[in-house]
Design a protein around this motif. Structure first.
Motif, PDB file in Angstrom:
ATOM      1  N   ARG A  76      -7.217  10.122   1.837  1.00 27.37           N
ATOM      2  CA  ARG A  76      -5.777   9.752   1.832  1.00 27.37           C
ATOM      3  C   ARG A  76      -4.585  10.423   2.944  1.00 27.37           C
ATOM      4  O   ARG A  76      -4.118  11.895   2.879  1.00 27.37           O
ATOM      5  CB  ARG A  76      -6.287   9.671   0.229  1.00 27.37           C
ATOM      6  CG  ARG A  76      -6.268   9.180  -0.192  1.00 27.37           C
ATOM      7  CD  ARG A  76      -5.516   8.566  -1.610  1.00 27.37           C
ATOM      8  NE  ARG A  76      -7.034   7.434  -2.346  1.00 27.37           N
ATOM      9  CZ  ARG A  76      -6.505   7.525  -2.933  1.00 27.37           C
ATOM     10  NH1 ARG A  76      -5.645   7.252  -4.088  1.00 27.37           N
ATOM     11  NH2 ARG A  76      -7.332   6.118  -3.897  1.00 27.37           N
ATOM     12  N   ASN A  77      -5.231  11.263   4.523  1.00 28.31           N
ATOM     13  CA  ASN A  77      -4.520  11.997   5.161  1.00 28.31           C
ATOM     14  C   ASN A  77      -3.798  11.496   5.436  1.00 28.31           C
ATOM     15  O   ASN A  77      -3.571  10.682   6.398  1.00 28.31           O
ATOM     16  CB  ASN A  77      -5.530  13.092   5.822  1.00 28.31           C
ATOM     17  CG  ASN A  77      -6.079  13.976   5.346  1.00 28.31           C
ATOM     18  OD1 ASN A  77      -5.203  13.923   3.780  1.00 28.31           O
ATOM     19  ND2 ASN A  77      -7.036  14.463   5.386  1.00 28.31           N
ATOM     20  N   GLY A  78      -1.776  12.024   6.007  1.00 30.58           N
ATOM     21  CA  GLY A  78      -1.232  11.536   6.813  1.00 30.58           C
ATOM     22  C   GLY A  78      -0.472   9.869   5.806  1.00 30.58           C
ATOM     23  O   GLY A  78       0.155   9.507   6.366  1.00 30.58           O
ATOM     24  N   LEU A  79      -0.871   9.771   4.593  1.00 30.87           N
ATOM     25  CA  LEU A  79      -0.211   8.185   4.022  1.00 30.87           C
ATOM     26  C   LEU A  79       1.478   8.988   3.808  1.00 30.87           C
ATOM     27  O   LEU A  79       2.229   7.846   4.080  1.00 30.87           O
ATOM     28  CB  LEU A  79      -0.932   8.164   3.056  1.00 30.87           C
ATOM     29  CG  LEU A  79      -2.545   7.754   3.555  1.00 30.87           C
ATOM     30  CD1 LEU A  79      -3.196   7.250   1.940  1.00 30.87           C
ATOM     31  CD2 LEU A  79      -2.941   7.166   4.435  1.00 30.87           C
ATOM     32  N   GLU A  80       1.797  10.210   4.003  1.00 32.55           N
ATOM     33  CA  GLU A  80       3.098  10.178   2.411  1.00 32.55           C
ATOM     34  C   GLU A  80       4.062  10.233   3.916  1.00 32.55           C
ATOM     35  O   GLU A  80       4.572   9.347   3.884  1.00 32.55           O
ATOM     36  CB  GLU A  80       3.373  11.928   2.051  1.00 32.55           C
ATOM     37  CG  GLU A  80       4.889  12.560   1.972  1.00 32.55           C
ATOM     38  CD  GLU A  80       4.825  11.256   0.570  1.00 32.55           C
ATOM     39  OE1 GLU A  80       6.091  11.505   0.458  1.00 32.55           O
ATOM     40  OE2 GLU A  80       4.312  11.342   0.106  1.00 32.55           O
ATOM     41  N   ALA A  81       3.988  10.751   4.870  1.00 34.11           N
ATOM     42  CA  ALA A  81       4.730  10.636   6.315  1.00 34.11           C
ATOM     43  C   ALA A  81       5.299   9.111   6.961  1.00 34.11           C
ATOM     44  O   ALA A  81       5.869   8.246   7.051  1.00 34.11           O
ATOM     45  CB  ALA A  81       4.056  11.080   7.489  1.00 34.11           C
ATOM     46  N   LEU A  82       4.034   8.036   6.777  1.00 34.83           N
ATOM     47  CA  LEU A  82       3.973   6.658   6.866  1.00 34.83           C
ATOM     48  C   LEU A  82       4.380   5.913   5.664  1.00 34.83           C
ATOM     49  O   LEU A  82       5.253   4.721   6.688  1.00 34.83           O
ATOM     50  CB  LEU A  82       2.075   6.548   6.429  1.00 34.83           C
ATOM     51  CG  LEU A  82       1.825   4.649   7.064  1.00 34.83           C
ATOM     52  CD1 LEU A  82       2.160   3.725   8.224  1.00 34.83           C
ATOM     53  CD2 LEU A  82       0.057   4.472   6.658  1.00 34.83           C
ATOM     54  N   VAL A  83       4.473   6.378   4.719  1.00 37.43           N
ATOM     55  CA  VAL A  83       5.256   5.872   3.279  1.00 37.43           C
ATOM     56  C   VAL A  83       6.303   5.776   3.732  1.00 37.43           C
ATOM     57  O   VAL A  83       7.974   4.881   3.154  1.00 37.43           O
ATOM     58  CB  VAL A  83       5.021   5.497   2.257  1.00 37.43           C
ATOM     59  CG1 VAL A  83       5.723   5.675   0.916  1.00 37.43           C
ATOM     60  CG2 VAL A  83       3.058   5.612   1.462  1.00 37.43           C
ATOM     61  N   LYS A  84       7.121   6.994   4.345  1.00 38.07           N
ATOM     62  CA  LYS A  84       8.032   7.151   4.759  1.00 38.07           C
ATOM     63  C   LYS A  84       8.295   6.071   5.472  1.00 38.07           C
ATOM     64  O   LYS A  84       9.990   5.838   5.161  1.00 38.07           O
ATOM     65  CB  LYS A  84       8.374   8.449   4.909  1.00 38.07           C
ATOM     66  CG  LYS A  84      10.308   8.490   5.381  1.00 38.07           C
ATOM     67  CD  LYS A  84      10.247  10.309   5.467  1.00 38.07           C
ATOM     68  CE  LYS A  84      11.464  10.550   5.739  1.00 38.07           C
ATOM     69  NZ  LYS A  84      11.962  11.977   5.949  1.00 38.07           N
ATOM     70  N   ASP A  85       8.253   6.363   6.445  1.00 41.40           N
ATOM     71  CA  ASP A  85       8.366   5.246   7.421  1.00 41.40           C
ATOM     72  C   ASP A  85       8.427   3.294   7.013  1.00 41.40           C
ATOM     73  O   ASP A  85       8.937   3.100   8.002  1.00 41.40           O
ATOM     74  CB  ASP A  85       7.991   5.508   9.382  1.00 41.40           C
ATOM     75  CG  ASP A  85       8.477   6.015   9.427  1.00 41.40           C
ATOM     76  OD1 ASP A  85       9.437   6.946   8.777  1.00 41.40           O
ATOM     77  OD2 ASP A  85       7.367   6.985  11.066  1.00 41.40           O
ATOM     78  N   VAL A  86       7.314   2.953   6.890  1.00 45.81           N
ATOM     79  CA  VAL A  86       7.139   1.821   6.410  1.00 45.81           C
ATOM     80  C   VAL A  86       9.136   1.575   5.253  1.00 45.81           C
ATOM     81  O   VAL A  86       9.276   1.041   5.320  1.00 45.81           O
ATOM     82  CB  VAL A  86       6.175   2.117   5.294  1.00 45.81           C
ATOM     83  CG1 VAL A  86       6.016  -0.191   4.735  1.00 45.81           C
ATOM     84  CG2 VAL A  86       4.971   1.912   6.888  1.00 45.81           C
ATOM     85  N   LEU A  87       8.699   2.158   4.501  1.00 46.17           N
ATOM     86  CA  LEU A  87      10.040   2.198   3.387  1.00 46.17           C
ATOM     87  C   LEU A  87      11.127   2.111   4.122  1.00 46.17           C
ATOM     88  O   LEU A  87      11.884   1.133   3.704  1.00 46.17           O
ATOM     89  CB  LEU A  87      10.044   3.383   2.417  1.00 46.17           C
ATOM     90  CG  LEU A  87       8.874   2.907   1.696  1.00 46.17           C
ATOM     91  CD1 LEU A  87       9.197   4.365   0.712  1.00 46.17           C
ATOM     92  CD2 LEU A  87       9.419   1.936   0.607  1.00 46.17           C
ATOM     93  N   GLY A  88      11.507   2.391   5.325  1.00 44.65           N
ATOM     94  CA  GLY A  88      12.853   2.660   6.766  1.00 44.65           C
ATOM     95  C   GLY A  88      12.551   1.678   7.013  1.00 44.65           C
ATOM     96  O   GLY A  88      13.792   1.384   7.326  1.00 44.65           O
ATOM     97  N   LEU A  89      11.448   0.318   6.602  1.00 43.68           N
ATOM     98  CA  LEU A  89      11.947  -0.735   7.576  1.00 43.68           C
ATOM     99  C   LEU A  89      12.278  -1.406   6.146  1.00 43.68           C
ATOM    100  O   LEU A  89      12.606  -2.591   7.356  1.00 43.68           O
ATOM    101  CB  LEU A  89      10.653  -0.883   8.431  1.00 43.68           C
ATOM    102  CG  LEU A  89      10.027  -0.306   9.465  1.00 43.68           C
ATOM    103  CD1 LEU A  89       8.657  -0.477  10.302  1.00 43.68           C
ATOM    104  CD2 LEU A  89      11.137  -0.048  11.203  1.00 43.68           C
ATOM    105  N   LEU A  90      12.026  -1.274   5.345  1.00 51.15           N
ATOM    106  CA  LEU A  90      12.554  -2.399   4.144  1.00 51.15           C
ATOM    107  C   LEU A  90      13.629  -2.860   4.024  1.00 51.15           C
ATOM    108  O   LEU A  90      14.322  -1.663   4.057  1.00 51.15           O
ATOM    109  CB  LEU A  90      11.256  -2.221   3.132  1.00 51.15           C
ATOM    110  CG  LEU A  90       9.926  -2.310   3.233  1.00 51.15           C
ATOM    111  CD1 LEU A  90       9.251  -1.774   2.305  1.00 51.15           C
ATOM    112  CD2 LEU A  90       8.753  -3.455   3.862  1.00 51.15           C
TER     113      LEU A  90
END
Length: 317
Positions: A175-189
């Motif tokens: 579960r490393n690096g997931l916070e930044a991934l979530v932020k970018d994915v939400l930005g695409l929605l």
């Protein structure tokens, strides 16, 4: 399905995101990590995931990030149809499920393994490119990369002549690096209220999940070829009150293609079947939050994995 809550924040983001990649890159592990619960089975064998399912990840607002809900569409691995299993009706069904996941999603996560890119990764990328949706490259298993200095050249190589909305090296297992991934994915929605209640984690029933948890043990415990000749059907699933609380009674049939395979699954004196059932039951109790009484049987149906009619009967889309 519970009633979706009404968002108080106008900036709430919600949408669906396909999780795509070749077999065995960690798509299901990533889905489970983002959801925060086990909704998709995992093993170290390619093509463990056979069905398309939804994993519902709901996030409160965070630093520089709106509240949001990401509906993850976990898919079977996209693969070239060659070899005995990959040329079967099962393989065709799995590829159709993976490609069909792209029809109504807002974005996609393309999952690859750190330090490795092969022709099946290229196949997955081309399918995503042709779909015309934003693609986030998720470079998984960075914790397994022995030479960490090789990561940047690998990212540069993969990014040549390919377009990604963002690139994220992660370890889904840790579960490393997931916070930044979530932020970018939400930005695409899109800005939208959540489609599911915040307590929901999947669109699949407990009956479906029970079958998958038994099949997970088959994938983990059996030899190289045998797991692909097995599937699981739930014959009965009932819930009753007991002196120790609610109890689920589940009957699961493990289908194989030959009598010789049946003997292997059962094991000497029934030992392997007992171990498969015991470990699957423990996983069910953890996921369902109640006691489970599980019975298992092994039956033979010749050639089921290459029979479209049989696949439909066993619930394959």
């Amino acid at each position: 399905m519970s009633t979706p809550p009404v968002s108080d924040s106008p900036s709430h983001r919600s949408g669906s995101v396909a999780v795509i990649g070749r077999p065995n890159v960690g798509k299901s592990t990533l889905t489970n990590a983002l959801v925060g619960a086990k909704v998709s089975i995992t093993s170290n064998r390619p093509q463990t995931t056979r069905h398309r399912l939804l994993g519902i990840a709901t996030f409160a607002a965070g630093k520089d990030r709106p509240a949001g809900q990401i509906v993850l569409v976990d898919t079977p691995g996209l693969h070239k149809q060659q070899g005995k299993f990959s040329a079967s009706a099962m393989s065709r069904v799995m590829n159709r499920a993976a490609r069909g996941a792209l029809e109504e999603v807002d974005a996609a996560l393309m999952v690859v393994e750190a330090g490795r890119w092969d022709e099946e990764d290229t196949l997955a990328y081309n399918v995503l490119r042709d779909a015309g949706i934003p693609v986030v490259l998720v470079v998984n298993k960075v914790d397994r990369l022995k030479d960490k200095a090789a990561l940047l050249p690998f990212l540069a190589q993969v990014g040549q002549e390919r377009e990604f909305a963002a690139v994220h090296p992660v370890s889904a297992l840790k579960r490393n690096g997931l916070e930044a991934l979530v932020k970018d994915v939400l930005g695409l929605l899109p800005e939208a209220p959540p489609a599911f209640g915040e307590d929901e984690i999947t669109d699949r029933s407990e009956r479906f999940l029970a079958a998958e948890l038994v099949r997970e043990q088959l994938m983990r415990q059996l030899g190289a070829e045998l797991p692909y000749a097995t599937t699981v059907e739930i014959e009965h699933f009932t819930t009753e009150d007991s002196p120790k609380g609610e109890l689920a009674r589940i009957g699961a049939v493990i289908w194989v293609e030959r009598e010789s395979q049946k003997a292997i699954v059962i094991g000497k004196g029934g030992a392997r079947l007992k171990d498969i059932g015991s470990k699957a039951r423990q996983q069910m109790e953890h996921l369902f939050g109640r006691k489970v009484f599980l019975e298992t049987w092994v039956r033979v149906r010749e050639g089921w994995s290459d029979d479209e009619t049989a696949l439909k009967a066993f619930g394959y889309e």
